[in-house]
Motif scaffolding. Structure first.
Motif, mmCIF file in Angstrom:
data_model
loop_
_atom_site.group_PDB
_atom_site.id
_atom_site.type_symbol
_atom_site.label_atom_id
_atom_site.label_comp_id
_atom_site.label_asym_id
_atom_site.label_seq_id
_atom_site.Cartn_x
_atom_site.Cartn_y
_atom_site.Cartn_z
ATOM 1 N N GLU A 174 18.542 13.604 -29.723
ATOM 2 C CA GLU A 174 19.870 13.469 -30.646
ATOM 3 C C GLU A 174 20.728 12.379 -30.016
ATOM 4 O O GLU A 174 21.165 11.152 -30.349
ATOM 5 C CB GLU A 174 21.033 14.168 -30.858
ATOM 6 N N MET A 175 20.867 12.498 -28.503
ATOM 7 C CA MET A 175 21.882 11.757 -27.383
ATOM 8 C C MET A 175 20.990 10.236 -27.501
ATOM 9 O O MET A 175 21.052 9.112 -27.693
ATOM 10 C CB MET A 175 22.007 12.389 -26.192
ATOM 11 N N LEU A 231 26.870 17.365 -27.546
ATOM 12 C CA LEU A 231 27.001 16.348 -27.464
ATOM 13 C C LEU A 231 27.692 15.151 -27.630
ATOM 14 O O LEU A 231 27.792 13.914 -26.551
ATOM 15 C CB LEU A 231 25.968 15.802 -29.438
ATOM 16 N N GLN A 232 28.721 15.019 -28.522
ATOM 17 C CA GLN A 232 29.909 14.823 -28.348
ATOM 18 C C GLN A 232 30.466 13.889 -27.148
ATOM 19 O O GLN A 232 30.508 12.731 -26.467
ATOM 20 C CB GLN A 232 31.141 14.307 -29.485
ATOM 21 N N ASP A 283 25.816 20.309 -32.917
ATOM 22 C CA ASP A 283 26.833 20.005 -32.147
ATOM 23 C C ASP A 283 27.630 21.160 -31.429
ATOM 24 O O ASP A 283 28.376 21.241 -31.798
ATOM 25 C CB ASP A 283 27.015 18.513 -32.265
ATOM 26 N N ARG A 284 27.250 22.464 -31.664
ATOM 27 C CA ARG A 284 27.873 23.581 -30.700
ATOM 28 C C ARG A 284 29.504 23.024 -29.550
ATOM 29 O O ARG A 284 28.473 22.898 -28.926
ATOM 30 C CB ARG A 284 26.834 24.781 -30.474
ATOM 31 N N GLY A 311 30.560 20.997 -29.643
ATOM 32 C CA GLY A 311 30.946 19.360 -28.946
ATOM 33 C C GLY A 311 30.370 18.919 -27.948
ATOM 34 O O GLY A 311 30.644 17.601 -27.693
ATOM 35 N N PHE A 324 18.948 18.818 -28.737
ATOM 36 C CA PHE A 324 20.106 18.029 -27.580
ATOM 37 C C PHE A 324 20.080 16.559 -27.727
ATOM 38 O O PHE A 324 20.518 15.430 -27.512
ATOM 39 C CB PHE A 324 20.964 18.484 -26.993
ATOM 40 N N TYR A 361 20.836 19.177 -36.594
ATOM 41 C CA TYR A 361 21.850 19.542 -35.408
ATOM 42 C C TYR A 361 22.883 20.126 -35.659
ATOM 43 O O TYR A 361 23.464 19.055 -36.218
ATOM 44 C CB TYR A 361 21.074 18.521 -34.295
#
Length: 807
Positions: A346-347, A312-313, A307-308, A310, A343, A305
């Protein structure tokens, strides 16, 4: 002999990294829970490197693991170079800028060569010095790595484990820097200073900062993901896990019993297995061999994955924040192919590793939810928080409302987060703002977030290289290893989507060379038809059996899944199949089961073509000029046999609407719009129950469906059987007319609705005064839109007076 040296070092680093987690007993308990809960609580895959490394010989006989890990090493360095380029772009010193450019160009050329060599499995270096560097890394590694394993097996204190990992990091970084030095400074560039001779900013980018990973962190994350998903490692780990579980059961039976009870309790509440949105590749090897394009679907998580921006963060920070109200929701909007489903997966998996509970609700898996099920999951004791994801929220509006209401009413001291995913917020989202639960939960500064940042040039290159290696690993895991081909050039407006780049990587990994003049979608469609031909034992694309299978697969995609009986009904209804014998139908059914069959726990279920953008493209190709009534037959069948199709009939219109969105070619968009128009005459022949089923689930306020919604509204009015129902239907018809631009036409049904509600309110004011106020408000709006301001003011005044009485 030097072929495996650096890849073995990368394997050791990944092994040591996975050794920094929780104590082994807790990890195994988590892994067992993962098996019981369809991988939702599977923690073990992050901590199995040490066991794999103990018996690495023979694991990688075909070198697909070492190839992937070498590419992880290369990809991490590409990412460092991207940061370095950005950091030096504004340097006022022209000489330093020139030095930085030359340094980047030399290393980029080296990485391009190494990428091609790794993809071909050729790791032997030309220069003697490069071979010597690899030997040095390998010779220095065992002591540090063995110390790491020993600490992992015996030490309970995290600092000792991290210290061993640091030793491994030092050794491997030294080898990587030696390679860089050899390429940029030549054989005489040796020095004891790690970054001596390199451009000033390179050392900082390589080492990383507090808020940005350096080379080692980037590499380890990528390498660990590749180890985790590799089929050969999975096979060995399954055997190891059985033995470990037996040992843990003997040592601590109560722990495992508690885990099993918890999983069983939640599954009973939901009426279905816990869902993480993830499907293991190894478990579905047989079906993937029949249809390799399935690996493009997000739930397989084949590709690492990215994380374009950020996203996801930031989402994780929002979910974890103690300052965020306990129940809160967000709508994430992204065009097709931009990775919103991945996305969300992954979260969910990140938070589950932190002892959250949660589930992933797509339209395909919500049929078994019983009354109060979601509220019970939100109240699950002993967890850090609860995350519930609603995929395709625009087609699950009622579910979203139920979730929001349950979250708003929940009495819990832990966070509840609702993540809604949609391709667009157009119209339907605005219409939900008056719902009490939505208005309570979807609040805050950012209730709507976008995932629309495209891949930039550097990310496209990195993603393409990584994806090719990932697909090669996945193919090897299911027995489909093929020589790779050169990838399609990644250029143009639509090539900045992760799915488009993934498709190009898939084709390259499958050995399909680019075809001039064909888009990546067309090339994937050709690959899809090749799957069909292989299953049908057909030689040509134009054979009747291939065309029949295409049409049947398109029908199942339009209704978004069917039982076997439902698929048979669709095939029988297709005018193209009339005159075919039962054997031809049975052949199509048997082929569909091989390609798209899935056991839903009760019976065989036939899935739509995925990923969705591909399914929409393939379905529209079947609805082209030679359509011959296919869309009309599909809609009629779905309405006449609702028990055969898990989703509501309006799934057809959802698919058609998505096919008109940006991301599809002009021919696909035009075909989808024409198909929507062809369904309008069908609506006029529906009975009252059928047309209300369409109305209830029709995507709201979708511009491509404006004319269809009007036809539905007219037919509902025509089939009304009582005054309250007629008043409601007339109000809806007025809104639909207004949306088509016919403001004056909306006045007649709006007046009739108000008159009916006025009469009903005289007999039963408690039941109908609120509806009367609403209908008068609508009428005032339409009057104002047609220029009758004084009339609008008078009607609005009447509506306001009624509302005051109600308060």
């Amino acid at each position: 002999m030097s072929r495996n040296l650096i890849p073995l070092a990368t394997l050791a680093v990944s092994a040591a990294l996975t050794a920094t987690g929780n104590p082994l007993a807790g990890a195994v308990a988590g892994g067992l829970a993962g098996n019981l809960a369809t991988d939702l609580f599977k923690f073990l895959h992050r901590r199995v490197g040490e066991r794999f490394f103990d018996g690495w010989s023979g694991v990688d006989e075909n070198h697909h693991v070492t190839r992937a890990l070498r590419l992880a090493q290369i990809n991490a360095l590409r990412a460092v170079l991207t940061d370095f380029t950005a950091a030096t772009a504004g340097d006022p010193d022209i000489a330093r800028q020139h030095e930085a450019r030359r340094f980047t160009e030399v290393l980029t050329d080296f990485l391009d060569r190494e990428t091609k060599a790794a993809q071909a499995g050729a790791f032997t270096a030309d220069e003697d010095r490069a071979q010597a560097i690899r030997y040095e890394v390998l010779q220095a590694l065992p002591d540090a790595f063995d110390q790491g394993l020993a600490a992992r097996r015996t030490a309970q204190d995290r600092p000792a484990i991290l210290d061993s990992l640091k030793q491994v990091q030092t050794v491997v970084e030294a080898g990587v820097l030696a390679e860089i030095r050899l390429q940029t400074l030549g054989p005489d560039g040796a020095t004891h200073d790690r970054f001596a001779g390199f451009p000033p900013m390179f050392g900082a980018c390589f080492a990383g900062t507090d808020d940005r990973d350096g080379w080692f962190g980037l590499f380890v994350r990528d390498a660990a993901a590749k180890i985790k998903d590799d089929g050969e490692f999975e096979r060995i780990w399954n055997a190891e896990q059985v033995a470990l579980v037996k040992a843990i059961v003997q040592a601590d039976t109560e722990v495992l019993q508690e885990i099993a009870a918890r999983v069983q309790r939640i599954e009973t509440i939901l009426g279905a297995p816990l869902r993480s949105g993830v499907t293991p590749v190894a478990r579905n090897a047989a079906s993937i061999r029949n249809r390799p394009t399935d690996l493009l679907v997000a739930r397989y998580r084949v590709i690492p994955y990215i994380d374009r921006g950020g996203v996801l963060q930031e989402a994780l920070a929002w979910a974890r924040s103690p300052e965020t109200p306990l129940p809160q929701g967000r709508l994430y909007v992204a065009p097709g192919g931009f990775g919103k489903t991945r996305f969300a997966i992954e979260m969910l998996r990140t938070l589950v590793d932190e002892h959250w509970t949660g589930t992933f609700l797509s339209p395909n898996n919500t049929a078994n939810l019983g009354p109060g099920a979601l509220a019970s999951v939100m109240a699950e004791p002993g967890v850090t928080g609860c995350l519930i994801i609603v995929d395709y929220a625009e087609s699950q509006i009622a579910l979203l409302q139920q979730l929001a209401a349950a979250a708003a009413a929940a009495e819990t001291a832990t966070p509840i987060r609702i993540l809604a995913l949609a391709r667009s917020a157009e119209g339907w989202w605005q219409g939900l703002q008056t719902h009490e639960g939505i208005a309570t939960v979807f609040v805050g500064p950012d209730p709507i977030a976008l995932i629309d940042r495209p891949l930039d040039a550097a990310e496209r290159t990195l993603f393409l290289d990584t994806a090719i290696a990932a697909f090669q690993n996945a193919f090897a895991a299911v027995g489909l290893t093929t020589p790779p081909a050169a990838p399609l050039p990644i250029i143009g407006r639509d090539d900045d989507r992760p799915l488009t780049v993934a498709m190009a990587a898939f084709l390259a990994a499958r050995g399909n060379a680019p075809t001039p003049g064909l888009s990546v979608f067309e090339r994937i469609f050709i690959e899809e038809r090749n799957n069909w031909k292989r299953v049908l034992h057909a030689q040509r694309d134009n054979e009747p059996a291939v065309d029949s299978l295409h049409r049947a697969a398109a029908q199942i995609t339009l209704v978004q899944g069917a039982t076997r009986a439902g698929a048979a009904a669709l095939i029988d209804a297709d005018p193209h199949h009339r005159g075919y014998d039962a054997a031809a139908r049975d052949q199509s059914l048997a082929s569909l089961e091989i390609l798209f069959g899935a056991d839903n726990g009760e019976s065989l279920f036939l899935r739509p073509i995925e990923p969705d953008l591909l399914g929409e493209h393939v379905a529209m190709a079947a609805l082209g000029p030679k359509n011959n009534g296919l869309i009309e037959a599909t809609l009629t069948t779905a309405l006449s046999e609702p028990s055969l199709f898990p989703q509501a009939v309006a799934a057809i219109f959802t698919v058609l609407t998505r096919a008109t969105y940006d991301g599809h070619d002009a021919r696909t968009v035009a075909t989808a719009k024409a198909a929507i128009d062809r369904t309008c005459p069908v609506i006029s022949g529906l009975d009252g129950a059928q047309v209300r089923r369409v109305e209830a689930s029709l995507p709201r306020f979708a511009v491509p469906l404006t004319r269809l919604a009007l036809a539905v509204a007219h037919r509902v009015v025509d089939t009304c059987e009582n005054e309250p129902e007629l008043a409601r239907a007339l109000s809806n018809l007025a809104v639909c007319l207004s949306e088509t631009g016919d403001r004056s036409g909306a006045l007649t049904p709006a007046r009739r609705a108000a008159e009916i509600y006025q009469a009903l309110a005289q007999d039963n004011p408690a039941a109908f005064l609120p509806s009367l106020a609403g209908s008068l408000g609508n009428l005032a709006y339409f009057l104002n839109e047609t220029g009758d301001q004084s009339g609008a003011a008078a009607v609005a005044q009447r509506a306001a007076e009624i509302r005051e009485k109600l308060v």
